[in-house]
Design a protein around this motif. Structure first.
Motif, short mmCIF file in Angstrom:
data_model
loop_
_atom_site.label_atom_id
_atom_site.label_comp_id
_atom_site.label_asym_id
_atom_site.label_seq_id
_atom_site.Cartn_x
_atom_site.Cartn_y
_atom_site.Cartn_z
N GLU A 269 -21.11 -12.30 -37.43
CA GLU A 269 -22.05 -12.58 -38.52
C GLU A 269 -21.97 -14.04 -38.96
N ALA B 176 -23.61 -16.19 -36.30
CA ALA B 176 -25.08 -16.08 -36.37
C ALA B 176 -25.62 -16.87 -37.56
N ALA B 177 -24.94 -16.80 -38.69
CA ALA B 177 -25.37 -17.56 -39.87
C ALA B 177 -25.27 -19.06 -39.61
N GLN B 178 -24.22 -19.47 -38.90
CA GLN B 178 -24.05 -20.89 -38.58
C GLN B 178 -25.17 -21.38 -37.66
N ARG B 179 -25.55 -20.56 -36.69
CA ARG B 179 -26.66 -20.94 -35.80
C ARG B 179 -27.96 -21.10 -36.58
N CYS B 180 -28.22 -20.15 -37.46
CA CYS B 180 -29.44 -20.22 -38.27
C CYS B 180 -29.43 -21.45 -39.17
N LEU B 181 -28.28 -21.74 -39.74
CA LEU B 181 -28.16 -22.91 -40.61
C LEU B 181 -28.34 -24.20 -39.82
N ASP B 182 -27.81 -24.25 -38.61
CA ASP B 182 -28.02 -25.43 -37.76
C ASP B 182 -29.50 -25.61 -37.46
N ASP B 183 -30.20 -24.50 -37.19
CA ASP B 183 -31.65 -24.57 -36.96
C ASP B 183 -32.37 -25.09 -38.20
N LEU B 184 -31.95 -24.63 -39.36
CA LEU B 184 -32.56 -25.07 -40.62
C LEU B 184 -32.35 -26.57 -40.82
N ARG C 75 -24.46 -25.46 -45.92
CA ARG C 75 -23.50 -25.78 -44.87
C ARG C 75 -22.07 -25.78 -45.43
#
Length: 98
Positions: A6, A9-17, A45
């Motif tokens: 989890e 996944a949150a880190q990937r979404c935040l990187d996309d943001l 972040r």
């Protein structure tokens, strides 16, 4: 999903943001709104980094142990004392399903 999954996944979404905000900064006039969005993304972040650091030890790498199951058939003598309950009518000779 595990806690580690989890957080990843949150880190990937935040990187996309963060990447999307960077692209927006190039297209939008510099102003209070875009600075606020950039600041909010930076705060997210930092918060996620704190959450990852506060995760209980061992959850980051904890994976269930894999169990190897052999492909060789079982010894049929193991099942001689078992009744056919739950195996269906095809396993019992002379009987038909209701």
């Amino acid at each position: 999903m595990s806690l580690h999954d989890e957080l990843t996944a949150a880190q990937r979404c935040l990187d996309d943001l963060v990447r999307a905000v960077g692209r927006l900064e190039g297209q939008v006039e510099s102003g209070l709104d875009i600075r606020r969005v950039r600041t909010d993304a930076d705060h997210l972040r930092e918060s996620l980094a704190l959450l990852r650091a506060a995760a209980p030890p061992g959850t980051a790498t904890a994976r269930p142990d894999l169990v190897t199951i052999s492909d060789t058939p079982y010894d049929t003598s193991l099942w001689t004392d078992a009744d056919d309950e739950g195996l269906g009518s095809a396993r019992t000779r002379g009987r038909r399903a209701p």
